[in-house]
Design a protein around this motif. Structure first.
Motif, PDB file in Angstrom:
ATOM      1  N   ALA A  83      -9.820  -4.897  -5.596  1.00 55.38           N
ATOM      2  CA  ALA A  83      -9.999  -3.515  -5.139  1.00 55.38           C
ATOM      3  C   ALA A  83      -8.668  -2.763  -5.121  1.00 55.38           C
ATOM      4  O   ALA A  83      -8.616  -1.579  -5.451  1.00 55.38           O
ATOM      5  N   ALA A  84      -7.595  -3.445  -4.769  1.00 56.55           N
ATOM      6  CA  ALA A  84      -6.271  -2.808  -4.758  1.00 56.55           C
ATOM      7  C   ALA A  84      -5.818  -2.506  -6.182  1.00 56.55           C
ATOM      8  O   ALA A  84      -5.211  -1.460  -6.437  1.00 56.55           O
ATOM      9  N   ASP A 124       0.848  -1.194   0.000  1.00 60.01           N
ATOM     10  CA  ASP A 124       0.000   0.000   0.000  1.00 60.01           C
ATOM     11  C   ASP A 124       0.880   1.239   0.000  1.00 60.01           C
ATOM     12  O   ASP A 124       1.874   1.303   0.718  1.00 60.01           O
ATOM     13  N   GLU A 140      -7.801  -1.883  -8.680  1.00 58.20           N
ATOM     14  CA  GLU A 140      -8.628  -0.757  -9.112  1.00 58.20           C
ATOM     15  C   GLU A 140      -8.115   0.554  -8.511  1.00 58.20           C
ATOM     16  O   GLU A 140      -8.040   1.572  -9.207  1.00 58.20           O
ATOM     17  N   ALA A 141      -7.749   0.513  -7.243  1.00 54.83           N
ATOM     18  CA  ALA A 141      -7.202   1.714  -6.597  1.00 54.83           C
ATOM     19  C   ALA A 141      -5.893   2.130  -7.258  1.00 54.83           C
ATOM     20  O   ALA A 141      -5.665   3.321  -7.520  1.00 54.83           O
TER      21      ALA A 141
END
Length: 142
Positions: A78-79, A38, A81-82
């Motif tokens: 989701a990661a 992240d 996409e982020a």
């Protein structure tokens, strides 16, 4: 959204430390063995401002490969996409082209696919069109 001043300082320190880590791993030739975490997209921006284009190209290629291969934090949809919302278009095009090439030739090495990065940077529309073409060819062959 209000963020405490100390949190911004800690995040900047984490980004600086991760940027140092990227530079060291790149110099050792082991960046591609690192899994994304992240915040690496923000670190990419910091590293670009600090170290310039040569390091950025290597980090972009690493991020594109990690995104295409669903490594590290990119395992989660989701990661991915982020990350897609934070990375520049050439990195995303590179990732898409790598994903299609990997489906076509699963055992291809990163060094064998280096031209995908050059194409994605110099001719992003051509690289995008090639990725779409390869996806279509794969689906029609199935």
């Amino acid at each position: 959204m209000w963020v405490p001043k100390g949190a911004n300082v800690r995040e900047a320190q984490r980004n600086a430390a991760r940027a140092d880590e990227f530079q060291a791993l790149r110099e050792l030739g082991t960046l591609e063995q690192t899994e994304p975490r992240d915040g690496d997209e923000a670190v990419r921006d910091k590293l670009t401002r600090r170290a310039g284009g040569c390091v950025q190209a290597d980090v972009d290629a690493w991020l594109a490969h990690a995104l295409a291969a669903h490594l590290g934090r990119h395992r989660a949809p989701a990661a991915r996409e982020a990350a897609a919302g934070l990375l520049p278009p050439p990195v995303l095009v590179h990732a898409g082209l790598l994903a299609e090439l990997a489906r076509l030739i699963p055992d291809a090495g990163v060094d064998q696919l280096a031209s995908a990065a050059r194409l994605s940077t110099s001719e992003p529309e051509a690289a995008r069109a090639l990725a779409v073409f390869l996806a279509r060819a794969r689906s029609e062959a199935s």
